[in-house]
Design an enzyme around this catalytic site. Sequence first.
Site, PDB file in Angstrom:
ATOM      1  N   ASP A  29       7.179  25.556  34.653  1.00  0.00           N
ATOM      2  CA  ASP A  29       8.570  25.255  34.285  1.00  0.00           C
ATOM      3  C   ASP A  29       9.547  26.341  34.750  1.00  0.00           C
ATOM      4  O   ASP A  29      10.329  26.875  33.946  1.00  0.00           O
ATOM      5  CB  ASP A  29       8.693  25.111  32.753  1.00  0.00           C
ATOM      6  CG  ASP A  29       7.707  24.113  32.157  1.00  0.00           C
ATOM      7  OD1 ASP A  29       7.459  23.084  32.792  1.00  0.00           O
ATOM      8  OD2 ASP A  29       7.209  24.367  31.051  1.00  0.00           O
ATOM      9  N   GLU A 242      12.244  14.263  31.321  1.00  0.00           N
ATOM     10  CA  GLU A 242      12.351  15.636  30.807  1.00  0.00           C
ATOM     11  C   GLU A 242      12.758  16.564  31.952  1.00  0.00           C
ATOM     12  O   GLU A 242      13.012  16.126  33.074  1.00  0.00           O
ATOM     13  CB  GLU A 242      11.018  16.108  30.203  1.00  0.00           C
ATOM     14  CG  GLU A 242       9.877  16.170  31.209  1.00  0.00           C
ATOM     15  CD  GLU A 242       8.527  16.514  30.577  1.00  0.00           C
ATOM     16  OE1 GLU A 242       8.432  16.647  29.347  1.00  0.00           O
ATOM     17  OE2 GLU A 242       7.545  16.626  31.344  1.00  0.00           O
TER      18      GLU A 242
END
Length: 347
Positions: A29, A242
């Site tokens: 991420d 997301e």
Amino acid sequence: MSEYPHINFDELNKKAISEPLVKNLFFADPSAHVFNGKIYIYPSHDIDAGEAFDDLGSHFAMEDFHVVSMDSVGSEAVDHGVALHVDEVEWAERQMWAPDAQEKNGKYYLFFPAKDYDGIFRIGVAVGDSPTGPFKPQREAIKGSYSIDPAVFKDDDGSCYMYFGGLWGGQLQRWRTGTFNGQHPDSPTAHLPEDHEQALMPLVAKMNDDLLEFSEKPKKLMIIDENGQPLLAGDINRRYFEGPWMHKYKNKYYFSYSTGDSHFLCYAIGDSPYGPFTYKGKIMEPVVGWTTHHSIVEVDGKWYLFYHDSSLSGGVTHLRSIKVTELKYNLDGTIQTIDPYPGMRIV
Ligand code: FUB
């Protein structure tokens, strides 16, 4: 456990367009920024905590955040060690998921989601004097925050906006009525809209000048198709799941995100930080590992995509590695789709 028994990882790693930036730990991420002429990456720190894989993401049991820096793309990635641990955050119990950071007036702000003691994802902020931390957390989560994956964009006038939200384990679907729905806590798909209904959209909220709270109630950020219609929940190759990110290119706002269970990175373009955003296409084809999460940043006049995959762990979903590759625009402002392993099919 690897979900890719059919893949020869030696071959995949040879074909891959980029190598893991860090090889002794698993980071994912990657939210990248340039502060004071240097690249700083704010990733999740993946660990194997022994939790079984499930569709709520329980196996993502991360406990802390590190900051990684690079003088330039291609130079050594330096891990600056633990910048914040869950034990330092009063309101947070577990699952320190994808963070982001921003700078304002010489202070650095680390934004992060975590589950509180009621099992609800909230978003917190921690403040430091250096881009590498350490960061001191606020005692409470940001008021009115929920779900996961904060990305904080600073516009040219210095205003900052937080984009956030994630489906399934990220709990966005449980907030459809405006309050948290505690029913069916073990189902990632309960509370989702039907396929023919409008897709769940991410949220955006302008931040206060001190970057510690929202200055407004979060608003739905609309992603629409070429006919101006909101994307539908059943449109899984295009709808938001997301991992939001915002960047500005040639005076247009580019909202990019992951489609989750269809594993694409996609983008949509708008004229305001609030949208609406018109879907434009894919930024990247699927990577190995269920999740796909990215950031886009300009470094020395070139644009780069920071992303992750599970190539180093041989396909283990929750043991991911951060990578970077150049991102190219066409003359009309559209983005050229990147294939992370040219000539190799992974799904
Ligand atoms: O790292 C945990 C979660 O996986 C993130 O919050 C999502 O974006 C996905 O990458």
